[in-house]
Write a protein that holds these residues in place. Structure first.
Motif, PDB file in Angstrom:
ATOM      1  N   GLY A 153     -12.797 -11.273  -3.192  1.00 34.83           N
ATOM      2  CA  GLY A 153     -14.227 -11.502  -3.428  1.00 34.83           C
ATOM      3  C   GLY A 153     -14.785 -10.486  -4.421  1.00 34.83           C
ATOM      4  N   GLU A 154     -14.392  -9.216  -4.236  1.00 34.94           N
ATOM      5  CA  GLU A 154     -14.856  -8.159  -5.155  1.00 34.94           C
ATOM      6  C   GLU A 154     -14.368  -8.415  -6.576  1.00 34.94           C
ATOM      7  N   LEU A 155     -13.110  -8.893  -6.667  1.00 36.44           N
ATOM      8  CA  LEU A 155     -12.545  -9.189  -7.988  1.00 36.44           C
ATOM      9  C   LEU A 155     -13.333 -10.298  -8.673  1.00 36.44           C
ATOM     10  N   GLN A 156     -13.708 -11.264  -7.856  1.00 38.75           N
ATOM     11  CA  GLN A 156     -14.469 -12.389  -8.388  1.00 38.75           C
ATOM     12  C   GLN A 156     -15.776 -11.890  -9.015  1.00 38.75           C
ATOM     13  N   GLU A 158     -16.191  -9.197 -10.425  1.00 48.09           N
ATOM     14  CA  GLU A 158     -15.864  -8.568 -11.722  1.00 48.09           C
ATOM     15  C   GLU A 158     -15.407  -9.606 -12.742  1.00 48.09           C
ATOM     16  N   GLY A 159     -15.473 -10.853 -12.359  1.00 47.43           N
ATOM     17  CA  GLY A 159     -15.086 -11.919 -13.284  1.00 47.43           C
ATOM     18  C   GLY A 159     -13.588 -12.207 -13.275  1.00 47.43           C
ATOM     19  N   ILE A 160     -12.919 -11.760 -12.212  1.00 44.28           N
ATOM     20  CA  ILE A 160     -11.482 -11.996 -12.151  1.00 44.28           C
ATOM     21  C   ILE A 160     -11.168 -12.970 -11.026  1.00 44.28           C
ATOM     22  N   LEU A 161     -10.753 -14.168 -11.409  1.00 44.98           N
ATOM     23  CA  LEU A 161     -10.388 -15.175 -10.412  1.00 44.98           C
ATOM     24  C   LEU A 161      -8.874 -15.182 -10.281  1.00 44.98           C
ATOM     25  N   VAL A 162      -8.387 -14.729  -9.138  1.00 45.66           N
ATOM     26  CA  VAL A 162      -6.931 -14.746  -8.943  1.00 45.66           C
ATOM     27  C   VAL A 162      -6.501 -16.149  -8.524  1.00 45.66           C
ATOM     28  N   GLU A 163      -5.207 -16.397  -8.639  1.00 42.39           N
ATOM     29  CA  GLU A 163      -4.696 -17.741  -8.353  1.00 42.39           C
ATOM     30  C   GLU A 163      -5.074 -18.213  -6.953  1.00 42.39           C
ATOM     31  N   ASP A 164      -5.042 -17.286  -5.997  1.00 40.78           N
ATOM     32  CA  ASP A 164      -5.378 -17.641  -4.621  1.00 40.78           C
ATOM     33  C   ASP A 164      -6.810 -18.138  -4.474  1.00 40.78           C
ATOM     34  N   SER A 165      -7.677 -17.683  -5.382  1.00 38.23           N
ATOM     35  CA  SER A 165      -9.066 -18.135  -5.319  1.00 38.23           C
ATOM     36  C   SER A 165      -9.305 -19.261  -6.321  1.00 38.23           C
ATOM     37  N   GLY A 166      -8.226 -19.887  -6.752  1.00 36.02           N
ATOM     38  CA  GLY A 166      -8.361 -21.025  -7.659  1.00 36.02           C
ATOM     39  C   GLY A 166      -8.418 -20.627  -9.122  1.00 36.02           C
ATOM     40  N   GLY A 167      -8.105 -19.353  -9.404  1.00 37.30           N
ATOM     41  CA  GLY A 167      -8.172 -18.887 -10.793  1.00 37.30           C
ATOM     42  C   GLY A 167      -6.806 -18.863 -11.457  1.00 37.30           C
ATOM     43  N   LYS A 168      -6.745 -18.117 -12.557  1.00 35.36           N
ATOM     44  CA  LYS A 168      -5.510 -18.130 -13.349  1.00 35.36           C
ATOM     45  C   LYS A 168      -4.780 -16.796 -13.333  1.00 35.36           C
ATOM     46  N   ILE A 169      -5.387 -15.789 -12.749  1.00 34.30           N
ATOM     47  CA  ILE A 169      -4.741 -14.476 -12.776  1.00 34.30           C
ATOM     48  C   ILE A 169      -3.764 -14.364 -11.605  1.00 34.30           C
ATOM     49  N   PRO A 170      -2.481 -14.152 -11.923  1.00 33.82           N
ATOM     50  CA  PRO A 170      -1.524 -14.044 -10.819  1.00 33.82           C
ATOM     51  C   PRO A 170      -1.766 -12.809  -9.964  1.00 33.82           C
ATOM     52  N   GLN A 171      -1.612 -12.964  -8.678  1.00 30.67           N
ATOM     53  CA  GLN A 171      -1.768 -11.795  -7.809  1.00 30.67           C
ATOM     54  C   GLN A 171      -0.568 -11.725  -6.874  1.00 30.67           C
ATOM     55  N   VAL A 172      -0.305 -10.512  -6.408  1.00 29.12           N
ATOM     56  CA  VAL A 172       0.812 -10.332  -5.494  1.00 29.12           C
ATOM     57  C   VAL A 172       0.426  -9.267  -4.469  1.00 29.12           C
ATOM     58  N   LEU A 173       0.785  -9.554  -3.206  1.00 27.93           N
ATOM     59  CA  LEU A 173       0.516  -8.571  -2.156  1.00 27.93           C
ATOM     60  C   LEU A 173       1.709  -7.636  -2.107  1.00 27.93           C
ATOM     61  N   THR A 174       1.471  -6.345  -2.251  1.00 26.24           N
ATOM     62  CA  THR A 174       2.605  -5.409  -2.286  1.00 26.24           C
ATOM     63  C   THR A 174       2.421  -4.281  -1.277  1.00 26.24           C
TER      64      THR A 174
END
Ligand SMILES: Nc1nc2c(ncn2[C@@H]2O[C@H](COP(=O)(O)OP(=O)(O)OP(=O)(O)O)[C@@H](O)[C@H]2O)c(=O)[nH]1
Ligand SMILES: [Mg+2]
Length: 531
Positions: A153-156, A158-174
């Motif tokens: 949500g915080e990333l959103q 900042e204008g960053i939509l990760v893939e999990d939120s339907g966006g294009k930026i790949p994210q990985v839980l590490t």
């Protein structure tokens, strides 16, 4: 990950215009990956967990804080990846920005329990400016208070939509602790690199960026370079805008001597005649003359030191500093934070700042500054030598002891800045706080000596106190100042005296009081100021 994550691939390959000539020599280039994020979010730890790939990545760091750009190469399934570790401390913005500039891909590391912090935001802006694709690593997933949804949500925001939120930026839980997600992260990097279709022309003139540099006392100017195109070989002539030289020693990032390095392989180079500046581009030249020409043509480089010629107000004091650091990246970062210290009351003047150990000439410079700067505005002439992750040589230490020059050494940037702040507060003019106590009327003068009087008086307002300051007024005019050394009533010493009471005072003064004068009694408290 969707193909749309891709950005035009030419942007990071070497040259687009002369494709026909160079197409045959285009070779795949390993990705240069910059790891960015807020302090302590686990960037170095993630790189450490990648060491299963056969490379030990992190060195021992002071206090677990990265204060350098570190460049390393790892290998996954036969594919090479160059990593650039950056510090997350706020002081190192320039290093982060530089890291983003030389990289093809960024990994934005976020501590999932902490979420987005100031340097996370700053890192995002560096990534956006560099226009490079990136992966978000939501790290420390092993923590019980990990909350991926909140961070997404915080990333959103900042204008960053990760893939999990339907966006294009790949994210990985590490987790650097359990190793979770590390392989996935590497696979994502490789995938992204393939989509970027990173290519370079190794037949072109060698070119790249200086990512770190320092003066090695034994080997001389030493730099870490990353090539973007061409090949760099031992014996080559290399040049930046500020330094040129013939490469005497060429090593890989592990310090092993090599014959040549290819694009994206971090190289340690010895042979520059001067320490090149970090962030500069370098080129390979056919001969020393053309390298020199390059040096002369574009020699416009901003000076590093600051405040050398500042106007000093009468209320201001100066603290002279000599800064010696391990690498130029540190010099730049420390100067950056020092500049941000409030300097209305004490001005920092950096007499010299460079990479290299503390030597006798530094002590001599500090000494000459102390002598030549001594003035009412600069009562101590104070000059101190600050070492950051460098040693002082024995001769320098001996000389400093003899000349009473302070040398302070630090491993951690916070400590250095805090110590400078304390030093500034110590030499600041103390704030004087005046408190009016009361007024006395002079009834009689019993004795007058050179600068003392014994006076009889009566309190007409407030009170008077032994040890207090006084101002002598005659018909509203201030005659001078003095101090109440002693107070007596009925021949007994007393500490204070109240309204309408009479007393005998021993008064030490620069103005002679007479009957009828009014003494204004006050105290002065000196308080160490804050910057
Ligand atoms: N529980 C947990 N702790 C972690 C993880 N990754 C890193 N840490 C801890 O977090 C702290 C900071 O880790 P670093 O890797 O030094 O962080 P950094 O981002 O490199 O920090 P700077 O370089 O100073 O900006 C260390 O105490 C690590 O042990 C993780 O996945 N899980
Ligand atoms: Mg680190």
């Amino acid at each position: 990950m969707k193909k749309t994550t891709q950005k035009p691939s030419e942007a990071k390959t070497s040259e687009v215009g002369d494709k026909t000539k160079s197409q045959r020599s285009l070779a795949p280039k390993p990705p240069v990956v910059v790891v960015l994020g807020h302090i302590d979010h686990g960037k170095s730890s993630l790189l450490q967990s990648i060491k299963e790939l056969g490379v030990s990545i992190t060195e021992k760091e002071a206090g677990g804080i990265t204060q350098h750009i570190g460049a390393y190469q790892a290998e996954k399934d036969g594919k090479k990846i160059t990593f650039i570790d950056t510090p997350g401390h706020e002081a190192f913005s320039a290093m982060r920005s530089r890291g983003a500039k030389v990289a093809d891909i960024a990994v934005l590391v976020i501590d999932i329990a902490e979420g987005i912090k100031p340097q996370t935001k700053e890192a995002i802006s560096h990534i956006k400016k560099a226009k490079i694709p990136f992966i978000v690593a939501l790290n420390k997933i092993d923590k019980p208070d990990a909350n991926p949804e909140k961070v997404k949500g915080e990333l959103q925001k900042e204008g960053i939509l990760v893939e999990d939120s339907g966006g294009k930026i790949p994210q990985v839980l590490t987790s650097a602790k359990t190793g979770q997600g590390i392989n996935e992260l590497l696979e994502l990097i490789i995938l992204l690199a393939e989509m970027e279709n990173l290519k370079t022309d190794i037949q072109k003139q060698g070119e790249g960026v200086v990512i770190e540099s320092y003066l090695d006392t034994q080997r001389g100017p030493t730099a870490t370079l990353i090539l973007s195109q061409g090949i760099l070989k031992a014996g080559d002539i290399a040049g930046t805008l500020t330094a040129i030289g013939k490469i005497k020693i060429l090593e890989n990032f592990q310090g092993k001597t090599v014959e040549k390095v290819l694009p994206a392989e971090p190289a340690i180079v010895v042979g520059f005649e001067m320490v090149p500046r970090v962030g500069e581009n370098f080129k390979v030249f056919s001969d020393i003359e053309s390298a020199k020409e390059h040096l002369q043509v574009e020699k416009k480089v901003p000076a590093l030191s600051f405040n050398t010629e500042t106007e000093v107000g009468s209320e201001q004091r100066i603290l002279n500093l000599i800064l010696k650091t391990d690498v130029l990246g540190s010099t730049e970062a420390i100067e950056g934070v020092l500049k941000n210290l409030p300097q209305e009351k004490v001005i920092l003047r950096i007499l010299k700042s460079e990479a290299g150990e503390i030597n006798e000439s530094d002590v001599k410079l500090a000494k000459s500054a102390q002598v030549s700067n001594k003035s009412p505005r600069h009562p101590t002439g104070q000059a101190i030598i600050l070492g950051f992750r460098v040693k002082s040589n024995p001769a320098a230490r001996q000389l400093a002891e003899r000349e009473k020059i302070k040398i302070m050494s630090f491993e951690i940037i916070y400590d250095l800045v805090e110590e400078v702040r304390k030093f500034m507060e110590r030499i600041m003019k103390p704030e004087v706080i005046r408190k009016d106590l009361g007024k006395l009327k002079v009834l009689a003068v019993f004795l007058t000596e050179k600068n003392r009087q014994i006076i009889g008086g009566k309190v007409i307002e407030g009170e008077a106190k032994k040890g207090a300051q006084v101002e002598v007024f005659r018909e509203e005019a201030l005659l001078g100042r003095g101090k109440l050394i002693n107070l007596q009533r009925n021949k007994k010493d007393i500490e204070r005296i109240g309204k309408r009471e009479e007393c005998v005072m021993l008064y030490e003064r620069d103005a002679r009081a007479e009957e009828g004068d009014v003494l204004v009694v006050y105290t002065e408290e000196r308080r160490r100021g804050e910057l």
